[in-house]
Design a protein around this motif. Structure first.
Motif, mmCIF file in Angstrom:
data_model
loop_
_atom_site.group_PDB
_atom_site.id
_atom_site.type_symbol
_atom_site.label_atom_id
_atom_site.label_comp_id
_atom_site.label_asym_id
_atom_site.label_seq_id
_atom_site.Cartn_x
_atom_site.Cartn_y
_atom_site.Cartn_z
ATOM 1 N N THR A 81 0.829 -1.100 -0.019
ATOM 2 C CA THR A 81 -0.178 -0.186 0.134
ATOM 3 C C THR A 81 1.095 1.317 0.113
ATOM 4 O O THR A 81 0.465 2.370 -0.643
ATOM 5 C CB THR A 81 -1.210 -0.220 1.239
ATOM 6 O OG1 THR A 81 -0.280 -0.156 2.475
ATOM 7 C CG2 THR A 81 -1.995 -0.965 0.972
ATOM 8 N N SER A 82 2.024 1.372 0.592
ATOM 9 C CA SER A 82 2.928 2.305 0.546
ATOM 10 C C SER A 82 3.516 2.530 -1.029
ATOM 11 O O SER A 82 3.337 3.909 -1.393
ATOM 12 C CB SER A 82 4.195 1.840 1.428
ATOM 13 O OG SER A 82 3.735 2.095 2.597
ATOM 14 N N ALA A 83 3.774 1.511 -1.692
ATOM 15 C CA ALA A 83 4.072 1.495 -3.091
ATOM 16 C C ALA A 83 2.810 2.019 -3.923
ATOM 17 O O ALA A 83 3.178 2.915 -4.747
ATOM 18 C CB ALA A 83 4.715 0.289 -3.724
ATOM 19 N N ALA A 84 1.790 1.701 -3.580
ATOM 20 C CA ALA A 84 0.450 1.774 -4.402
ATOM 21 C C ALA A 84 -0.070 3.412 -4.295
ATOM 22 O O ALA A 84 -0.295 4.200 -5.042
ATOM 23 C CB ALA A 84 -0.719 0.949 -4.096
ATOM 24 N N LYS A 85 0.235 3.914 -2.695
ATOM 25 C CA LYS A 85 -0.123 5.118 -2.599
ATOM 26 C C LYS A 85 0.849 6.130 -3.465
ATOM 27 O O LYS A 85 0.367 7.120 -4.101
ATOM 28 C CB LYS A 85 -0.118 5.642 -1.315
ATOM 29 C CG LYS A 85 -0.507 7.109 -0.647
ATOM 30 C CD LYS A 85 -2.143 7.146 -0.806
ATOM 31 C CE LYS A 85 -2.367 8.366 -0.318
ATOM 32 N NZ LYS A 85 -1.886 9.795 -1.099
ATOM 33 N N ALA A 86 2.054 5.675 -3.328
ATOM 34 C CA ALA A 86 2.993 6.458 -4.162
ATOM 35 C C ALA A 86 3.025 6.594 -5.561
ATOM 36 O O ALA A 86 3.148 7.576 -6.360
ATOM 37 C CB ALA A 86 4.652 6.150 -3.751
ATOM 38 N N THR A 87 2.412 5.469 -5.962
ATOM 39 C CA THR A 87 2.397 5.169 -7.233
ATOM 40 C C THR A 87 1.160 6.058 -7.894
ATOM 41 O O THR A 87 1.126 6.823 -9.138
ATOM 42 C CB THR A 87 1.882 3.910 -8.005
ATOM 43 O OG1 THR A 87 3.155 2.931 -7.455
ATOM 44 C CG2 THR A 87 1.448 3.789 -9.300
ATOM 45 N N ILE A 88 0.009 6.004 -7.184
ATOM 46 C CA ILE A 88 -1.282 7.074 -7.658
ATOM 47 C C ILE A 88 -0.740 8.193 -7.391
ATOM 48 O O ILE A 88 -1.034 9.282 -8.256
ATOM 49 C CB ILE A 88 -2.400 6.621 -6.585
ATOM 50 C CG1 ILE A 88 -3.151 5.395 -7.074
ATOM 51 C CG2 ILE A 88 -3.417 7.705 -6.753
ATOM 52 C CD1 ILE A 88 -4.344 4.898 -6.294
ATOM 53 N N ASP A 89 -0.127 8.764 -6.505
ATOM 54 C CA ASP A 89 0.255 10.299 -6.354
ATOM 55 C C ASP A 89 1.034 10.787 -7.373
ATOM 56 O O ASP A 89 1.057 11.680 -8.017
ATOM 57 C CB ASP A 89 1.060 10.277 -4.960
ATOM 58 C CG ASP A 89 0.173 10.406 -3.644
ATOM 59 O OD1 ASP A 89 -1.119 10.345 -3.919
ATOM 60 O OD2 ASP A 89 0.510 10.034 -2.711
#
Length: 429
Positions: free
Chosen positions: A310-318
């Protein structure tokens, strides 16, 4: 160790049905931007992105830094029996982006798991095991998702936990109605939907699940508005509509953030995975709250939505939103589509160019009778690899070349890819 030696080890311990690309499979060991390097030092422009998964590209500092920051805490995993801050932040963002009112989000580890969760919730909510799916579809490799896959090349078992009926409409190029106008095509497909409900089901169907653009099916694309018209019929019967956005989500199709938005409809639920994690394993489902909360038994996900993914995904969306990669997908996709259509004018073997944004495909045919030509497709995929371009393959007949590069693709890289593709087609002469 050479690729050939590694391949021998692979064959000794891995299943025969685990398919590999190319006459001599390669190992990818390094990446930066849109380029990767194999284990023997060869460099490639990557136009398949780990099957549409490395949506931003390789070695992206913002994503790597977010993962390192989480790892530095010493917590890589806790499970969903505890609060997970990044999971909550990510869910809030996806719920807002979904367009579904008061949406709730469940995280899993893959698109297969996401679609399994959607099937479970839809059948529980409607108290029915009847499901509608599209011909030529693919939704995953688990027992339930194989059962709703309308492509025999990927459906290994006739056994099924659900009662499935398949609909016309998604694969326009080889549809029996392909010569109709878009409006008439949609009308006959809607008539087929209504007929299927009335003649092959008891009426209380749980859901229709559909990909806005069929991924494994060769990026087959129905006319815009088809699923909006379907939804009107589904609503008459109370049937839920689930949009499988595993490959079409996150702005990849260019004009829209979600593929289903091209059809002018908000589904009851959407499933997602792949590009969200930019290579980290994550999937999930976003849905109306009454649907999401309809499960009456206890449940959890041990690894779904873990702190690392989820850390990776949040950074990806941002990163995707901050850099407006949806707009870039539209621009570079239009450039690539123009290049492919130019090649089609020179080579009748290229029977169809389809898809949207940076999700494009070419269907390869025998010019004499327009039949699928899997052998030439395999040759072209090999020729592009030999020239430094990695592309995918798929389709019901194995005759479709699929292109879905990272959404950070540049104009110069798109031009380079078009030139390689043209050079590869020139080998057919």
């Amino acid at each position: 160790m050479t690729h050939a030696e590694l391949w021998e080890r692979h064959k000794a311990v891995m299943p025969d049905w685990l398919s590999l690309y190319y006459e001599e499979p390669i190992e990818i060991v390094q990446g930066s931007g849109r380029r990767v390097t194999d284990g023997e030092g060869n460099s490639y422009l990557d136009f398949f992105a780990g099957i549409l998964t490395n949506a931003i590209g390789y070695d992206i500092a913002e994503i790597s830094d977010a993962v390192r920051e989480q790892l530095s805490s010493g917590i890589a995993h806790t499970s969903t029996v505890y609060l997970i801050r990044k999971q909550i932040e990510l869910a809030e963002q996806i719920a807002k982006l979904s367009g579904i009112e008061n949406a709730k989000v469940f995280f899993a580890n893959s698109g297969t798991e996401a679609n399994e969760a959607a099937l479970l919730l839809a059948t529980q909510n409607r108290r029915s095991n009847q499901v509608l799916a599209m011909r030529n579809s693919y939704h995953g490799r688990a027992f339930g998702t194989v059962a709703i896959t309308g492509n025999r090349g990927w459906s290994a078992s006739s056994l099924s936990p659900v009662n499935v009926q398949y609909l016309q409409g998604a694969y326009h190029y080889r549809s029996p109605f392909k010569n109709l106008s878009d409006a008439d095509y949609i009308k006959v497909c809607v008539d087929d939907l209504r007929n299927v409900i009335e003649t092959t089901t008891s009426g209380d169907v749980a859901c229709l699940i559909a990909e806005p653009i069929q991924g494994v099916g060769g990026f087959a694309s129905p006319p815009d508005g088809l699923y909006g018209a379907f939804k009107e019929v589904l609503d008459e019967y109370g049937i839920l509509f689930i949009s499988d956005e595993v490959q079409t989500g996150w702005g990849r199709t260019g004009d829209n953030f979600w593929g289903i938005q091209a059809h002018g409809v908000v589904p009851d639920a959407m499933t997602f995975a792949k590009g969200l994690g930019n290579g980290f394993a994550i999937g999930g489902m976003v849905a109306r709250p009454d649907l999401m909360d309809s499960l009456t038994a206890n449940s959890l996900s041990t690894f779904g939505g873990n702190p690392i993914s989820t850390s990776a995904a949040k950074a990806t969306i941002d990163y995707l939103l901050d850099h407006d990669l949806q707009a870039n997908a539209a621009k570079r996709g239009a450039q690539l589509a123009d290049g492919l259509r130019g090649i089609a004018e020179e080579f009748p073997e290229l029977g169809d160019v389809r898809g949207k944004g940076l999700m494009l495909a070419t269907e390869i045919v025998n010019p004499a009778d327009n039949t699928p030509d899997a052998a030439t497709t395999a040759k072209l995929q090999q020729e592009t690899k030999n020239r430094g371009l990695l592309i995918g393959k798929g389709g019901l007949y194995g005759n479709v070349l699929r292109m879905a590069p990272p959404m950070t693709l540049t104009e110069e890289e798109t031009t380079e890819a078009i030139e390689i593709l043209r050079d590869s087609f020139n080998t057919l002469r």
